[in-house]
Design a protein around this motif. Structure first.
Motif, PDB file in Angstrom:
ATOM      1  N   ASP A  99      65.792 -16.840   8.062  1.00 44.20           N
ATOM      2  CA  ASP A  99      67.065 -17.878   7.399  1.00 44.20           C
ATOM      3  C   ASP A  99      68.517 -17.128   7.733  1.00 44.20           C
ATOM      4  N   ASP A 100      68.300 -15.914   8.150  1.00 42.29           N
ATOM      5  CA  ASP A 100      69.598 -15.081   8.356  1.00 42.29           C
ATOM      6  C   ASP A 100      69.525 -14.834   9.875  1.00 42.29           C
ATOM      7  N   PHE A 101      70.296 -15.519  10.785  1.00 42.19           N
ATOM      8  CA  PHE A 101      70.523 -15.166  12.159  1.00 42.19           C
ATOM      9  C   PHE A 101      71.570 -14.022  12.566  1.00 42.19           C
ATOM     10  N   GLN A 102      71.707 -13.166  11.601  1.00 43.57           N
ATOM     11  CA  GLN A 102      73.051 -12.306  11.975  1.00 43.57           C
ATOM     12  C   GLN A 102      72.644 -11.560  13.069  1.00 43.57           C
ATOM     13  N   PHE A 103      71.746 -11.148  13.406  1.00 44.05           N
ATOM     14  CA  PHE A 103      70.956 -10.265  14.734  1.00 44.05           C
ATOM     15  C   PHE A 103      71.487 -11.036  15.760  1.00 44.05           C
ATOM     16  N   VAL A 104      71.271 -12.437  15.814  1.00 46.12           N
ATOM     17  CA  VAL A 104      71.787 -13.213  17.060  1.00 46.12           C
ATOM     18  C   VAL A 104      73.290 -13.168  17.159  1.00 46.12           C
ATOM     19  N   ARG A 105      73.998 -13.165  16.109  1.00 46.59           N
ATOM     20  CA  ARG A 105      75.572 -13.134  16.102  1.00 46.59           C
ATOM     21  C   ARG A 105      76.001 -12.106  16.527  1.00 46.59           C
ATOM     22  N   VAL A 106      75.370 -10.821  16.238  1.00 46.62           N
ATOM     23  CA  VAL A 106      75.704  -9.528  16.427  1.00 46.62           C
ATOM     24  C   VAL A 106      75.508  -9.026  18.029  1.00 46.62           C
ATOM     25  N   THR A 107      74.230  -9.443  18.516  1.00 47.87           N
ATOM     26  CA  THR A 107      74.222  -9.343  19.897  1.00 47.87           C
ATOM     27  C   THR A 107      74.999 -10.286  20.804  1.00 47.87           C
ATOM     28  N   MET A 108      75.123 -11.437  20.398  1.00 50.36           N
ATOM     29  CA  MET A 108      76.341 -12.554  20.813  1.00 50.36           C
ATOM     30  C   MET A 108      77.612 -11.841  21.146  1.00 50.36           C
ATOM     31  N   ALA A 109      78.117 -10.890  19.984  1.00 47.86           N
ATOM     32  CA  ALA A 109      79.348 -10.467  19.959  1.00 47.86           C
ATOM     33  C   ALA A 109      79.372  -9.185  20.713  1.00 47.86           C
ATOM     34  N   ASN A 110      78.419  -8.350  20.946  1.00 47.93           N
ATOM     35  CA  ASN A 110      78.366  -7.392  22.062  1.00 47.93           C
ATOM     36  C   ASN A 110      78.395  -7.883  23.234  1.00 47.93           C
ATOM     37  N   LEU A 111      77.587  -9.065  23.547  1.00 49.31           N
ATOM     38  CA  LEU A 111      77.614  -9.602  25.039  1.00 49.31           C
ATOM     39  C   LEU A 111      78.812 -10.179  25.391  1.00 49.31           C
ATOM     40  N   ARG A 112      79.680 -10.823  24.747  1.00 53.55           N
ATOM     41  CA  ARG A 112      80.936 -11.287  24.917  1.00 53.55           C
ATOM     42  C   ARG A 112      82.121 -10.212  25.205  1.00 53.55           C
TER      43      ARG A 112
ATOM     44  N   VAL B  63      81.479  -9.078  36.607  1.00 58.90           N
ATOM     45  CA  VAL B  63      82.451  -9.745  36.289  1.00 58.90           C
ATOM     46  C   VAL B  63      83.558  -9.407  36.805  1.00 58.90           C
ATOM     47  N   ASP B  64      84.173 -10.359  37.854  1.00 59.41           N
ATOM     48  CA  ASP B  64      85.294  -9.994  38.550  1.00 59.41           C
ATOM     49  C   ASP B  64      85.052  -9.013  39.499  1.00 59.41           C
ATOM     50  N   GLY B  65      83.847  -8.795  40.034  1.00 59.17           N
ATOM     51  CA  GLY B  65      83.217  -7.751  41.108  1.00 59.17           C
ATOM     52  C   GLY B  65      83.018  -6.547  40.363  1.00 59.17           C
ATOM     53  N   GLU B  66      82.980  -6.383  39.106  1.00 59.49           N
ATOM     54  CA  GLU B  66      82.470  -4.925  38.805  1.00 59.49           C
ATOM     55  C   GLU B  66      81.143  -5.355  37.939  1.00 59.49           C
ATOM     56  N   GLU B  67      80.361  -4.332  38.244  1.00 64.57           N
ATOM     57  CA  GLU B  67      79.132  -4.625  37.474  1.00 64.57           C
ATOM     58  C   GLU B  67      79.141  -4.018  36.003  1.00 64.57           C
ATOM     59  N   VAL B  68      78.412  -5.232  35.220  1.00 59.58           N
ATOM     60  CA  VAL B  68      78.519  -5.121  33.684  1.00 59.58           C
ATOM     61  C   VAL B  68      76.920  -4.583  33.229  1.00 59.58           C
ATOM     62  N   HIS B  69      76.905  -3.592  32.569  1.00 60.62           N
ATOM     63  CA  HIS B  69      75.678  -3.036  32.139  1.00 60.62           C
ATOM     64  C   HIS B  69      75.158  -3.457  30.725  1.00 60.62           C
ATOM     65  N   LEU B  70      74.221  -4.604  30.750  1.00 62.14           N
ATOM     66  CA  LEU B  70      73.749  -5.169  29.587  1.00 62.14           C
ATOM     67  C   LEU B  70      72.464  -4.314  29.004  1.00 62.14           C
ATOM     68  N   THR B  71      72.154  -4.469  27.760  1.00 57.80           N
ATOM     69  CA  THR B  71      70.964  -4.099  27.328  1.00 57.80           C
ATOM     70  C   THR B  71      69.932  -5.257  27.634  1.00 57.80           C
ATOM     71  N   PRO B  72      68.573  -4.939  27.609  1.00 55.79           N
ATOM     72  CA  PRO B  72      67.536  -5.946  27.870  1.00 55.79           C
ATOM     73  C   PRO B  72      67.776  -7.371  27.138  1.00 55.79           C
ATOM     74  N   THR B  73      68.031  -6.989  25.817  1.00 59.80           N
ATOM     75  CA  THR B  73      68.433  -8.042  24.869  1.00 59.80           C
ATOM     76  C   THR B  73      69.535  -8.988  25.247  1.00 59.80           C
ATOM     77  N   GLU B  74      70.564  -8.459  25.805  1.00 62.62           N
ATOM     78  CA  GLU B  74      71.716  -9.103  26.030  1.00 62.62           C
ATOM     79  C   GLU B  74      71.800  -9.671  27.250  1.00 62.62           C
ATOM     80  N   TYR B  75      70.721  -9.128  28.402  1.00 65.32           N
ATOM     81  CA  TYR B  75      70.391  -9.764  29.225  1.00 65.32           C
ATOM     82  C   TYR B  75      69.741 -10.948  29.244  1.00 65.32           C
ATOM     83  N   LYS B  76      68.472 -10.914  28.461  1.00 69.17           N
ATOM     84  CA  LYS B  76      67.870 -12.147  27.995  1.00 69.17           C
ATOM     85  C   LYS B  76      68.843 -13.127  27.341  1.00 69.17           C
TER      86      LYS B  76
END
Length: 232
Positions: free
Chosen positions: A193-206, A151-164
């Motif tokens: 029925d609860d996709f909180q794990f998606v929201r948490v990972t999305m928040a970390n990625l963002r 991002v803006d020329g700086e490498e961002v380290h993502l977990t495998p799940t965040e990368y996917k």
């Protein structure tokens, strides 16, 4: 790599079991995966869960008129939709096209013609997740072969799940992706029925890629539905 260069996923919404079987077999012979639904409600559920590359839609469904199904799909997606219907009146065809259908073929039809129209629809469809070249957008770079994100020329380290998760978002950029679809693509399951794990990972990625104070640069929230990566 485009959908025409690898096996594509087609959703068929058709209540006539014999026609559904015929189309499914024809597509399989052409190396196209086909998932079939017998009602409009089932079709919309499978559409949200699977995010197909193209939809084949009958209009005369037992529970919901096909035009209503088409309208619901068009509310959140530009996926190619081909109407396959016994309705051959000019006004029916015009109404379907006006509502956002990409093509219209009447029953009975020749399998070769249907396959040709499907191939044409897939050529207009979105790319799948594999990318031939690094993705570049507004300071974000993602090299899918080297698995490097900057991002803006700086490498961002993502977990495998965040990368996917980022990979799926970019592959479907401009398209609203439901929580259930993301759960299936990234985690491999949707039976919750609860996709909180998606929201948490999305928040970390963002937090890692959305730098600056100008709001979200790349990933938009579609309230109550899911997320969408900004289109170029």
């Amino acid at each position: 790599m485009s959908v025409t260069e690898r096996q594509a996923d087609v959703l068929l919404i058709e209540d006539d079991s014999s026609i559904a079987r015929f189309i499914t077999v024809s597509l399989k012979a052409a190396h196209i995966r086909c998932t079939a639904a017998a009602t409009g409600a089932e079709g919309l559920s499978l559409y949200s869960a699977n995010n197909p590359d193209l939809v084949l839609l009958d209009l005369g469904l037992p529970d919901i008129d096909g035009t209503a199904v088409l309208s619901q799909i068009r509310n959140s997606s530009n996926v190619p939709v081909i109407i396959v219907s016994a309705r051959d009146q000019e006004q029916d065809i015009i109404d379907a096209l006006d509502r956002g259908a990409d093509d219209y073929i009447t029953k009975p039809f020749r399998p070769g013609e249907l396959l040709a129209r499907i191939r044409a629809g897939l050529r207009k469809g979105r790319p799948l997740q594999e990318q031939a070249a690094p993705f570049e957008y507004e300071g974000l770079s993602a090299d899918f072969e080297k698995r490097i994100v900057t991002v803006d020329g700086e490498e961002v380290h993502l977990t495998p799940t965040e990368y996917k998760l980022l990979e799926v978002l970019i592959a479907n950029r401009g398209k609203v992706l439901t929580h259930r679809f993301l759960a299936g693509q990234v985690w491999g399951h949707t039976a919750v029925d609860d996709f909180q794990f998606v929201r948490v990972t999305m928040a970390n990625l963002r937090r890692k890629i959305e730098k600056g104070d100008a709001g979200f640069r790349y990933i938009l929230t579609e309230t109550g539905v899911g997320y969408r990566f900004k289109s170029q």
